[in-house]
Design a protein around this motif. Structure first.
Motif, PDB file in Angstrom:
ATOM      1  N   ALA C 276       2.015   7.456 -20.070  1.00 59.96           N
ATOM      2  CA  ALA C 276       2.933   7.861 -19.007  1.00 59.96           C
ATOM      3  C   ALA C 276       4.289   8.280 -19.566  1.00 59.96           C
ATOM      4  CB  ALA C 276       3.109   6.724 -17.999  1.00 59.96           C
ATOM      5  N   GLU C 277       4.739   7.605 -20.609  1.00 56.65           N
ATOM      6  CA  GLU C 277       6.083   7.887 -21.122  1.00 56.65           C
ATOM      7  C   GLU C 277       6.203   9.277 -21.744  1.00 56.65           C
ATOM      8  OE1 GLU C 277       6.540   4.668 -23.844  1.00 56.65           O
ATOM      9  OE2 GLU C 277       5.352   5.627 -25.404  1.00 56.65           O
ATOM     10  N   GLY C 309       1.364   0.982 -15.946  1.00 57.50           N
ATOM     11  CA  GLY C 309       1.663   1.442 -17.298  1.00 57.50           C
ATOM     12  C   GLY C 309       0.660   2.398 -17.896  1.00 57.50           C
ATOM     13  N   MET C 310      -0.406   2.697 -17.213  1.00 55.08           N
ATOM     14  CA  MET C 310      -1.383   3.664 -17.705  1.00 55.08           C
ATOM     15  C   MET C 310      -0.723   5.018 -17.886  1.00 55.08           C
ATOM     16  SD  MET C 310      -5.159   3.240 -16.126  1.00 55.08           S
ATOM     17  CE  MET C 310      -4.720   4.187 -14.701  1.00 55.08           C
TER      18      MET C 310
ATOM     19  N   VAL D   3      -6.056  -8.926 -28.165  1.00 52.74           N
ATOM     20  CA  VAL D   3      -5.020  -8.247 -27.380  1.00 52.74           C
ATOM     21  C   VAL D   3      -3.661  -8.670 -27.920  1.00 52.74           C
ATOM     22  CG1 VAL D   3      -4.047  -7.894 -25.079  1.00 52.74           C
ATOM     23  CG2 VAL D   3      -6.515  -8.289 -25.354  1.00 52.74           C
ATOM     24  N   LEU D   4      -2.899  -7.709 -28.374  1.00 52.53           N
ATOM     25  CA  LEU D   4      -1.543  -8.000 -28.836  1.00 52.53           C
ATOM     26  C   LEU D   4      -0.582  -7.744 -27.686  1.00 52.53           C
ATOM     27  CD1 LEU D   4      -1.639  -5.923 -32.147  1.00 52.53           C
ATOM     28  CD2 LEU D   4      -2.189  -8.330 -31.846  1.00 52.53           C
ATOM     29  N   LEU D   5       0.169  -8.747 -27.336  1.00 57.59           N
ATOM     30  CA  LEU D   5       1.126  -8.562 -26.239  1.00 57.59           C
ATOM     31  C   LEU D   5       2.470  -8.137 -26.804  1.00 57.59           C
ATOM     32  CD1 LEU D   5       0.309 -11.711 -24.098  1.00 57.59           C
ATOM     33  CD2 LEU D   5      -0.650  -9.407 -23.942  1.00 57.59           C
ATOM     34  N   GLN D  54      -5.343  -1.887 -22.265  1.00 60.89           N
ATOM     35  CA  GLN D  54      -4.358  -1.121 -23.041  1.00 60.89           C
ATOM     36  C   GLN D  54      -3.238  -0.595 -22.132  1.00 60.89           C
ATOM     37  OE1 GLN D  54      -4.600   0.305 -26.720  1.00 60.89           O
ATOM     38  NE2 GLN D  54      -2.524   0.148 -25.952  1.00 60.89           N
ATOM     39  N   ALA D  55      -3.611  -0.305 -20.905  1.00 59.38           N
ATOM     40  CA  ALA D  55      -2.682   0.328 -19.980  1.00 59.38           C
ATOM     41  C   ALA D  55      -1.619  -0.623 -19.436  1.00 59.38           C
ATOM     42  CB  ALA D  55      -3.463   0.931 -18.813  1.00 59.38           C
ATOM     43  N   LEU D  56      -1.842  -1.906 -19.623  1.00 61.43           N
ATOM     44  CA  LEU D  56      -0.910  -2.863 -19.036  1.00 61.43           C
ATOM     45  C   LEU D  56       0.461  -2.799 -19.697  1.00 61.43           C
ATOM     46  CD1 LEU D  56      -3.290  -5.904 -18.710  1.00 61.43           C
ATOM     47  CD2 LEU D  56      -2.289  -4.580 -16.852  1.00 61.43           C
ATOM     48  N   ASP D  57       1.491  -2.970 -18.873  1.00 62.64           N
ATOM     49  CA  ASP D  57       2.870  -2.962 -19.351  1.00 62.64           C
ATOM     50  C   ASP D  57       3.122  -3.961 -20.475  1.00 62.64           C
ATOM     51  OD1 ASP D  57       4.190  -1.025 -18.091  1.00 62.64           O
ATOM     52  OD2 ASP D  57       5.204  -2.292 -16.622  1.00 62.64           O
TER      53      ASP D  57
END
Lengths: 338, 338, 338, 338
Positions: C276-277, C309-310, D3-5, D54-57
């Motif tokens: 998106a960015e 955030g996608m 999953v890396l946050l 992956q899409a998550l903020d």
């Protein structure tokens, strides 16, 4: 850095790895799952040779979290680097245009173009003296004499000059050159990059034809790590399967680079597309994408019928394009979305 | 060379073009159709700058018939070039293997590997002293000291040595080196190629990551046009979208190159794939495709736990692979289809 | 079409070729040089199978002069094709935006997004019902139910709808769909293209991930040759070696396509970049490059934390972006250089 | 799956993610470092939509450990799948060749080729009835009639037949076809793959021109997940920048595929290279690389001058090549290194 170990790593190999990592002043967090063991490395991992770890028998995969570049990393240097070109700022919201012919051909040619592009708003003059050509039988540039003529044009116009170096041994000739360009084919000529890192003038670094953005930044890092922080990044098209254009201009590299690094990013629409008729649209698109500037080929050609129609713009087209590109750049910056 | 003109070319521009072409000692045959005019250029067109013609306003398209390379062209030199490596012929139906570690690390390492690969049938020892690395923070090789150790291994084993040069200024160190390697990233470092063209020893030229076969041959041509006809071509993988291998080994380059040029063609399966487990199959495939040889990474690693499992083969695996590759090469040459 | 024959073609084969070419109503001009014979074919060569000629023993090379596409060729149809979307013209200097979520998820979601994008200036609503996913285990879309919900949103908002078809058998469900989208993976699903050529509504054709511009136009030609002239071309990124973006947006395809064809050309910055960015900068760049419009992913997500955030923009960002993109488009059109 | 946050994830979003992951019956291991939090997901993650996460903020990166394919995964099915072709086993150490013309042209042609390739050792006959062509004006194959002729050749020769399907609606015509081929352009025609998953005969799946090996296996997975476990994988060249060959044959895909999957892997050297003269070397190389077989174009052409020299071999060359390829395959299998 995250290291995923294979199932049931051999104990002695694991201990070797842990000892080595700790010898590099890294903290190692071990997290054992049912199937996999994960090592989290904390500390300065940018100098770790990821391939060495990847190569270990007990390692399934290695994943960097930290980028492998430091000096050019925006995380450690949030403010835009601004580079002065003849008293005008490039970067940090200032859009500038460098223009001139592909090759320096004669004094009258380069001086005339210098005046023309200055009048149209260019802040620097480009012109090739040493020309990388895929054939040994093609024109290789005027070389030393080309540099001499370029410096005459600098004097005549007052514009700073940008020209390409092809080998370390040519460096003495570049003393009065304002910005030294590294061409796409030399982007990973690491000995040259190190030598340019010891210079005290801006380096215009072109992205290699098949270089990833990360490799591009690592090459900037070579220059910066050797002491020269004035690097201008230039996207000039990458090699793909498409044949309608000489290369494929990767404009999304602009926002990606602006996010990853504080260095200024400019676009070369002439080499990217290979056709003069595609240069205006790609110049405007570059400005709209948030680039900090352009480097454009402009050629006057009263005498030389053979240069008509190349990827070079005429001075007239350039005089119309330059203000439009600046207008687009200003418009999108005001918009505040980039 | 065939030049297609645009419909109704401007008469003065056409005359300029014809005059210029004739000034290059070319015969020009003009063939006018209803829609297009075609110029056929007869003579030595290999030194003509095709882009200059393509760039003309009146030109729609230019098509070479003659290849742009001469010295390396099989048409003008039908017999295979054979290059001696330590008294063994490479090329012309003789399949040979060069082997050794990626980097020279220590005297004991390089001498030990030299003995091992010699015993397994290698005709030359490879080992890197100057290492091109994408990160300035990665190990850059032992440099001068690496060359010194390599020459010790040469003396100890009797094998000729192959090692990479990264800059012209390093040339004095290569006096006793038998074969100078030009790495993929330097394939279009034209100043370096010219300098190597003045040497009197074989040059092992690696194909660039995104270089076409024609560009590869033009780089060989740079060396040969400067006077050195001993060039060994090495395909080592090209950059594609696939990520399961480091690069994509382009084995069809072997028969294509064998058709276009008389120079020997070898394969580097280690850098191409990036994984030791893929090296045997790609080595055997290279032999079956008609390659003249291999350059393979082999590493002994008693001391260095960190080098396990890389793209290097163990001496044991290499000792099994080398004779198999030769057997496959012999089998397909007997078959008579290549 | 220009056919270069090999040196000294076998007489009988040459006669066979000439007879066959003449049987296709082509005039053949023969031009014999010292080394090569060139045939110039005059007439309608677009339907000639170039590979068949290329395959002949006596043929060195074949070169098209005429493009292999007719219906979509600007040479035969100089005026821009304008396609109406809900009463608004797309193409011919009119810049329009299609927007909506990647997938239709629920009635409230799609209706809400429809209202939001309409308010921001979109002329059509996009939303996927049939979703091509590389894994059989991933969400495949709501399918029939998705179409039903999309049509509810059409009714509620008054916006025409655009959605993707994956197989001919789904066609009956698309009766009230305003624009049928062909996804990148189906760009060369020729049976589907022919079936859509028999429809009476616009087809939005996405460029395949590794399709050349010429192949892209040939796929448009399939639709047009079957009777449907309303094709919207959509560039959505091509596959390259770069991994910082999902694909590499090929913006130079815009001016190239605008030159070759009269069909409208739009850009999908969401799928091209995958983040998106990066969508705002690439949307603005597309407008500056002279594109006729955009198709952008917009998602409202109060309920679904997982969609944050996608590659989708929020309605708020879209509401800021849409007018800016139109402003840039207007500015460059006024400039008169494209 | 790891999953890396991002640093300091928003607490509510993290809780949402954890709840959702647990609702999918996954165990979640949380490992907090100074800078990053890592989630390790344990359980069956192959059905998780990685892009959604992956899409998550709050997510920096997601990394699969488990491959996203199950049915075709060698880890869950270590033994080679062997597929019978006319009573002969393909796979599991058995090297077999499928051969025949690109297109079925006439009864005499296809019957004659069938006899010729059978005599030379082919185990199945290939021949195209439905031909995917990039131009709507090119020959599209004999279609229904082509299938009929192919079945006549099957009867006459006793060879099982392989031919390509282009759309689900053609399936009824394939009742007596022994192996259904999915062409490169349809590799991600997911509706077609699902339909073929409901068939009870082998599917020969060609790799897409720009498909990664993982995507290739996911397409096999579509067929297998729908119930049909008999899938033959066929590498046939990928799209790169090189133009000397039609595509670039990716032979390293052979050992990579053999490691990842138990399905048989064959090579199509004819489409990969596009030139008959390159077919022998690439066939032998494929055998040496460990492929389970070949699919080769063979054409008899007494009558058809136009088909000379294409990518098809003559029956004579094929008769020499087939036994050599088998010999190379046997040799490398004995060698025990693959």
């Amino acid at each position: 850095m995250i290291v995923l170990l294979k199932r049931d790593p051999e104990e002695k190999q694991l201990q070797n790895l842990l000892d080595w990592l700790r010898s590099l002043s890294l903290d190692v967090h071990i997290s054992k799952g049912t199937n996999y063991t994960v090592l989290g490395l904390v500390g300065d991992t940018s100098t770790i040779d990821m391939e060495l770890i990847q190569a270990l028998d007990i390692v399934e995969n290695v994943k960097r979290i930290q980028e492998p570049f430091k000096s050019c990393n925006r995380k450690f240097h949030p403010d835009d680097t601004v580079i002065e070109l003849g008293g005008k700022p490039l970067g940090g919201g200032q859009f500038q245009i460098i223009a001139g012919p592909c090759s320096v051909e004669s004094e009258s040619q380069i001086v005339e173009v210098a005046h023309a592009v200055k009048a149209a708003g260019a802040v620097a003059l480009r012109g090739g003296a040493f020309k990388p050509r895929s054939s040994p039988y093609s024109f290789q540039g005027l070389r030393d004499e080309g540099i001499r003529l370029l410096l005459l044009a600098k004097k005549a116009s007052g514009l700073p000059v940008v020209t390409e170096i092809m080998d370390i041994s040519q460096l003495p000739l570049f003393e009065e050159v304002d910005v030294i360009q590294v061409g796409a084919r030399n982007m990973q000529n690491f000995e040259l990059l190190k030598a340019l890192g010891r210079e005290k003038k801006p380096i215009l670094l072109k992205r290699g034809l098949s270089s990833t953005i990360e490799e591009f930044l690592m090459s900037a890092e070579y220059i910066m790590a050797s002491g020269n922080e004035e690097v201008i990044l230039c996207e000039r098209g990458i090699r793909t399967f498409e044949t309608q254009t000489r290369n494929t201009l990767d404009l999304s590299a602009v926002p990606v680079l602006k996010k990853l690094t504080h260095l200024p990013v400019i676009i070369d629409p002439s080499h990217a597309t290979g056709y003069a008729e595609l240069v205006p649209s790609m110049s405007l698109a570059a400005a709209a994408a948030g680039a900090d500037g352009l480097i454009v080929e402009v050629h006057n050609n009263p005498a030389c019928a053979l240069c008509d129609g190349m990827q070079s713009l005429t001075p007239e087209t350039f005089a119309r394009l330059a203000p439009q590109a600046k207008q687009v750049s200003a418009l999108v910056r005001e918009g505040g979305l980039l």
